[in-house]
Design a protein around this motif. Sequence first.
Motif, PDB file in Angstrom:
ATOM      1  N   THR A 179       0.856  -1.199   0.000  1.00  0.00           N
ATOM      2  CA  THR A 179       0.000   0.000   0.000  1.00  0.00           C
ATOM      3  C   THR A 179       0.883   1.237   0.000  1.00  0.00           C
ATOM      4  O   THR A 179       1.899   1.301   0.703  1.00  0.00           O
ATOM      5  N   LEU A 180       0.451   2.207  -0.806  1.00  0.00           N
ATOM      6  CA  LEU A 180       1.141   3.504  -0.856  1.00  0.00           C
ATOM      7  C   LEU A 180       0.172   4.577  -0.379  1.00  0.00           C
ATOM      8  O   LEU A 180      -0.926   4.712  -0.929  1.00  0.00           O
ATOM      9  N   TRP A 181       0.556   5.333   0.648  1.00  0.00           N
ATOM     10  CA  TRP A 181      -0.222   6.500   1.075  1.00  0.00           C
ATOM     11  C   TRP A 181       0.410   7.698   0.380  1.00  0.00           C
ATOM     12  O   TRP A 181       1.631   7.911   0.471  1.00  0.00           O
ATOM     13  N   LYS A 182      -0.409   8.475  -0.320  1.00  0.00           N
ATOM     14  CA  LYS A 182       0.158   9.543  -1.159  1.00  0.00           C
ATOM     15  C   LYS A 182      -0.824  10.700  -1.323  1.00  0.00           C
ATOM     16  O   LYS A 182      -2.026  10.564  -1.072  1.00  0.00           O
ATOM     17  N   ALA A 183      -0.263  11.823  -1.764  1.00  0.00           N
ATOM     18  CA  ALA A 183      -1.079  12.972  -2.171  1.00  0.00           C
ATOM     19  C   ALA A 183      -0.564  13.385  -3.544  1.00  0.00           C
ATOM     20  O   ALA A 183       0.654  13.535  -3.721  1.00  0.00           O
ATOM     21  N   ASP A 184      -1.463  13.554  -4.498  1.00  0.00           N
ATOM     22  CA  ASP A 184      -1.019  13.831  -5.871  1.00  0.00           C
ATOM     23  C   ASP A 184      -0.222  15.126  -5.986  1.00  0.00           C
ATOM     24  O   ASP A 184       0.643  15.255  -6.837  1.00  0.00           O
ATOM     25  N   VAL A 242      -3.674   4.917  -1.406  1.00  0.00           N
ATOM     26  CA  VAL A 242      -4.616   5.631  -0.535  1.00  0.00           C
ATOM     27  C   VAL A 242      -4.326   7.128  -0.642  1.00  0.00           C
ATOM     28  O   VAL A 242      -3.194   7.566  -0.391  1.00  0.00           O
ATOM     29  N   ASP A 243      -5.348   7.894  -1.051  1.00  0.00           N
ATOM     30  CA  ASP A 243      -5.177   9.354  -1.140  1.00  0.00           C
ATOM     31  C   ASP A 243      -5.279   9.969   0.244  1.00  0.00           C
ATOM     32  O   ASP A 243      -6.223   9.689   0.991  1.00  0.00           O
ATOM     33  N   LEU A 289       7.844  11.239  11.081  1.00  0.00           N
ATOM     34  CA  LEU A 289       8.176  12.519  10.440  1.00  0.00           C
ATOM     35  C   LEU A 289       6.930  13.203   9.876  1.00  0.00           C
ATOM     36  O   LEU A 289       6.981  14.365   9.473  1.00  0.00           O
ATOM     37  N   GLN A 290       5.838  12.471   9.805  1.00  0.00           N
ATOM     38  CA  GLN A 290       4.548  12.998   9.314  1.00  0.00           C
ATOM     39  C   GLN A 290       4.658  13.548   7.899  1.00  0.00           C
ATOM     40  O   GLN A 290       4.172  14.638   7.588  1.00  0.00           O
ATOM     41  N   THR A 291       5.337  12.803   7.052  1.00  0.00           N
ATOM     42  CA  THR A 291       5.443  13.192   5.641  1.00  0.00           C
ATOM     43  C   THR A 291       4.910  12.061   4.765  1.00  0.00           C
ATOM     44  O   THR A 291       4.765  10.920   5.205  1.00  0.00           O
ATOM     45  N   LEU A 292       4.661  12.411   3.515  1.00  0.00           N
ATOM     46  CA  LEU A 292       4.269  11.442   2.497  1.00  0.00           C
ATOM     47  C   LEU A 292       5.366  11.436   1.435  1.00  0.00           C
ATOM     48  O   LEU A 292       6.030  12.464   1.263  1.00  0.00           O
ATOM     49  N   PRO A 293       5.545  10.374   0.720  1.00  0.00           N
ATOM     50  CA  PRO A 293       4.788   9.125   0.695  1.00  0.00           C
ATOM     51  C   PRO A 293       5.196   8.157   1.808  1.00  0.00           C
ATOM     52  O   PRO A 293       6.275   8.292   2.394  1.00  0.00           O
ATOM     53  N   THR A 343      -6.334   1.095  -6.719  1.00  0.00           N
ATOM     54  CA  THR A 343      -5.074   0.542  -7.209  1.00  0.00           C
ATOM     55  C   THR A 343      -4.419   1.508  -8.183  1.00  0.00           C
ATOM     56  O   THR A 343      -5.060   2.405  -8.713  1.00  0.00           O
ATOM     57  N   SER A 344      -3.144   1.251  -8.436  1.00  0.00           N
ATOM     58  CA  SER A 344      -2.422   2.074  -9.413  1.00  0.00           C
ATOM     59  C   SER A 344      -3.062   1.927 -10.794  1.00  0.00           C
ATOM     60  O   SER A 344      -3.084   2.868 -11.577  1.00  0.00           O
ATOM     61  N   ILE A 345      -3.610   0.743 -11.095  1.00  0.00           N
ATOM     62  CA  ILE A 345      -4.228   0.525 -12.423  1.00  0.00           C
ATOM     63  C   ILE A 345      -5.347   1.523 -12.623  1.00  0.00           C
ATOM     64  O   ILE A 345      -5.462   2.146 -13.669  1.00  0.00           O
TER      65      ILE A 345
END
Length: 265
Positions: free
Chosen positions: A18-23, A45-46, A65-69, A247-249
């Motif tokens: 799983t990747l937690w990310k913000a575009d 996960v956005d 560190l409270q950063t993404l990804p 998903t990434s797809i």
Amino acid sequence: MGASGSKKTVETAMKHCTLWKADRSPACRAVMMALDAMNLSLNEVDVNMDKEQHKSSKLAVMNSLQTLPILKDRQLILCDSHAINTYLVRRYCDSGRLLPKDPAGRSLIEQMLHYNSGVLYPKYRAAAYPILYDDCRYVMPQHVCEIESAYAELESMLVGRTWFGSCSWPMLSDICICATVSTLNVMVPIDKTRYPRLSSWLYRMSEEMFYLTANAKGLGEFSKIIDCGHVVEEEKDKDKENDGPRTSIKRRSFTKAQRSVVGVL
Ligand SMILES: N[C@@H](CCC(=O)N[C@@H](CS)C(=O)NCC(=O)O)C(=O)O
């Protein structure tokens, strides 16, 4: 030919990742571009950074560190885009296209990743955070100078070569640098006459399929914030919250019409 090669390979689905990310985040877009270049698909996960969801206790347990990804692959948790990308390539992609197998070639790529992490990214952070978080309305002059000096360094690195990697196609170094430089370009446009090599390189990167599927949309979001400040997009947020992990797809399958909205080159 793009980093993923001319042959379309079968998509690899990694349900255990799983990747937690913000575009809008360049570090997240670097990971998304690498995933798309490798044709890998995991759960995504956005995270809404405006609502400080990246500081929630659930995510803070994984990344103090409270950063993404943030990437979770079974028991392994990684919280830096460069570490995530080199891990994903080493673990799931043995072609050598994004990261050479020989130690010398690999070190040249890693050298550029360190440059991105240690030099370029802090310049992005210094210039963008006052706008993202402190109601500042413009890029401050000292940050414009800092970014211009980074452009000059990058221009000099491109003398006699087409890419920031060691081969004749874009590699992991190009992907990570592109995520940062395309974002800096929104704040301080790259002057084609002063930095012709850098501006041609960015144009070539913008023609890669992974740029289209993984960088363009978030860059558009970031540009909007820089141009108009924060617009709370409640409806869009609601959609994201109801959808849960995707998903990434699914992210990659956006239509031609949507592409023109995000202003893909
Ligand atoms: N070196 C880290 C940087 C991570 C980072 O600073 N991410 C930003 C988004 S691009 C972040 O999460 N910032 C926290 C905040 O904005 O509060 C990486 O490459 O992943």
